[in-house]
Write a protein that holds these residues in place. Structure first.
Motif, short mmCIF file in Angstrom:
data_model
loop_
_atom_site.label_atom_id
_atom_site.label_comp_id
_atom_site.label_asym_id
_atom_site.label_seq_id
_atom_site.Cartn_x
_atom_site.Cartn_y
_atom_site.Cartn_z
N PHE A 172 2.28 -2.98 12.73
CA PHE A 172 2.10 -1.96 11.54
C PHE A 172 1.43 -2.04 10.46
O PHE A 172 0.50 -1.57 10.13
CB PHE A 172 3.71 -1.41 11.33
CG PHE A 172 4.43 -0.73 12.31
CD1 PHE A 172 4.01 0.45 13.13
CD2 PHE A 172 5.76 -1.09 12.23
CE1 PHE A 172 4.66 0.94 13.89
CE2 PHE A 172 6.63 -0.49 13.43
CZ PHE A 172 6.10 0.69 14.34
N LYS A 173 2.01 -3.52 9.90
CA LYS A 173 0.85 -3.82 8.76
C LYS A 173 -0.51 -3.92 9.03
O LYS A 173 -1.62 -3.50 8.19
CB LYS A 173 1.36 -5.11 8.22
CG LYS A 173 1.18 -5.54 6.76
CD LYS A 173 1.78 -6.62 6.23
CE LYS A 173 1.41 -7.03 5.10
NZ LYS A 173 2.30 -8.08 4.60
N GLN A 174 -0.87 -4.43 10.12
CA GLN A 174 -2.31 -4.58 10.41
C GLN A 174 -3.03 -3.30 10.55
O GLN A 174 -4.48 -3.22 10.18
CB GLN A 174 -2.27 -5.27 11.81
CG GLN A 174 -4.00 -5.84 12.21
CD GLN A 174 -3.78 -6.23 13.58
OE1 GLN A 174 -2.87 -6.45 14.13
NE2 GLN A 174 -4.94 -6.16 14.30
N GLU B 137 8.28 3.60 10.57
CA GLU B 137 8.21 2.23 11.20
C GLU B 137 9.74 2.03 11.54
O GLU B 137 10.06 1.48 12.75
CB GLU B 137 7.68 1.24 10.35
CG GLU B 137 6.19 1.29 9.95
CD GLU B 137 5.66 0.63 9.10
OE1 GLU B 137 6.28 -0.60 8.58
OE2 GLU B 137 4.41 0.63 8.68
N TYR C 80 2.81 5.80 5.28
CA TYR C 80 1.37 5.27 5.51
C TYR C 80 0.57 5.95 6.56
O TYR C 80 0.96 6.84 7.28
CB TYR C 80 1.61 3.81 5.96
CG TYR C 80 2.21 2.92 5.27
CD1 TYR C 80 1.75 2.43 3.98
CD2 TYR C 80 3.80 2.64 5.55
CE1 TYR C 80 2.50 1.47 3.21
CE2 TYR C 80 4.24 1.77 4.55
CZ TYR C 80 3.74 1.17 3.60
OH TYR C 80 4.50 0.24 2.60
N LYS D 240 6.12 -5.45 13.36
CA LYS D 240 6.05 -5.07 11.76
C LYS D 240 4.72 -5.52 11.39
O LYS D 240 4.04 -4.84 10.60
CB LYS D 240 7.28 -5.54 11.02
CG LYS D 240 8.42 -4.94 10.98
CD LYS D 240 9.65 -5.62 10.31
CE LYS D 240 10.98 -5.15 10.44
NZ LYS D 240 12.16 -5.77 9.84
N GLY D 241 4.39 -6.71 11.74
CA GLY D 241 3.04 -7.26 11.85
C GLY D 241 1.96 -6.26 12.26
O GLY D 241 0.90 -6.18 11.48
N GLU E 122 9.85 -8.31 14.31
CA GLU E 122 9.07 -8.94 13.11
C GLU E 122 7.43 -8.87 13.58
O GLU E 122 6.82 -8.63 12.66
CB GLU E 122 9.27 -10.47 12.73
CG GLU E 122 10.57 -10.53 11.92
CD GLU E 122 10.95 -9.75 10.76
OE1 GLU E 122 9.88 -9.86 9.90
OE2 GLU E 122 11.78 -8.95 10.75
N TYR F 231 -2.25 5.16 9.40
CA TYR F 231 -2.72 4.20 10.38
C TYR F 231 -3.93 4.53 10.96
O TYR F 231 -4.27 5.52 11.40
CB TYR F 231 -1.40 4.03 11.51
CG TYR F 231 -0.37 3.78 10.93
CD1 TYR F 231 0.25 2.33 10.52
CD2 TYR F 231 0.89 4.72 10.45
CE1 TYR F 231 1.24 2.02 9.95
CE2 TYR F 231 2.02 4.53 9.83
CZ TYR F 231 2.20 3.12 9.74
OH TYR F 231 3.52 3.01 9.17
N ARG G 284 -2.07 -0.51 9.04
CA ARG G 284 -2.03 0.48 7.79
C ARG G 284 -3.49 0.51 7.07
O ARG G 284 -4.03 -0.57 6.90
CB ARG G 284 -1.19 -0.05 6.78
CG ARG G 284 0.28 -0.02 7.19
CD ARG G 284 1.16 -0.58 6.16
NE ARG G 284 2.58 -0.71 6.60
CZ ARG G 284 3.33 -1.61 6.12
NH1 ARG G 284 3.10 -2.37 4.97
NH2 ARG G 284 4.65 -1.82 6.58
#
Length: 200
Positions: free
Chosen positions: A195-197, A87, A148, A192-193, A189, A150, A199
């Motif tokens: 990416f998180k979604q 990331e 991670y 990054k959100g 930011e 994805y 994972r």
């Protein structure tokens, strides 16, 4: 690369650079194939050895320029061996590309104006040279080393690209609604959100 191959590559590159200059300065519709070959200093028949028509050279130009910008960013990333997280690597590449675009508004005009997902997908799989892998191959290599996993990484990349291109165009060219430097933090930011979604 043999002398003949090198000569062919130089002619092709000359046609692409000529087209880039003319499309930016005169506009795509007002540029003819004759204009392109005259500025490149090659015969008209040479054009058709590499490209079918004006639309074809534009598509190749977009792939060529997008790949160039990405390769510069990726080569800079390789100099930062401490950045090993996937990331963080993607964010480094995006930041580098945005800085390149901020320094060359003509690139922004070309890429943003014509860069639909279809075009960009061609850029992702475009190999700029024999020993240079396409963007998507590099993306997959970085992804394979990620901490991670994805789901649908191509969709994830699509969303990030759309967000970055949609957000950066006006900030780079017009400083609107805020400057590029001001928008970077909220933009990153948001990435990054994404990416998180995605994972698993």
């Amino acid at each position: 690369m043999s002398k003949i191959d090198n000569n062919k590559q130089q002619k092709r590159d000359s046609l692409l650079e000529s087209a880039f200059s003319l499309f930016i300065n005169n506009g795509f519709n007002k540029t003819s194939i004759s204009d392109i070959v005259n500025q490149a200093g090659v015969a008209k028949g040479t054009f058709y050895l590499y490209f079918k028509d004006k639309y074809d050279i534009r598509n190749h130009l977009i792939s060529h320029k997008a790949s160039q910008v990405f390769q510069i960013a990726y080569n800079d990333l390789l100099k930062h061996e401490s950045i090993t997280d996937f990331e963080e690597q993607v964010l480094f590449i995006i930041d580098n590309i945005l800085n390149q675009l901020a320094a060359n508004h003509n690139l922004v005009k070309l890429l943003s104006k014509h860069l639909s997902w279809g075009f960009f997908k061609n850029s992702l799989f475009f190999a700029p040279g024999k020993d240079i892998p396409p963007i998507y191959t590099i993306y997959e290599d970085l992804l394979a080393k990620s901490t991670y996993t994805y789901r649908t990484p191509e969709v994830m990349m699509y969303m990030i690209l759309e967000l970055v291109s949609g957000t950066s165009y006006n900030t780079i060219l017009f400083n609107q609604p805020i400057s590029l430097e001001e928008i970077k933090n909220p933009l990153y930011e948001s990435i990054k959100g994404i990416f998180k979604q995605f994972r698993v």
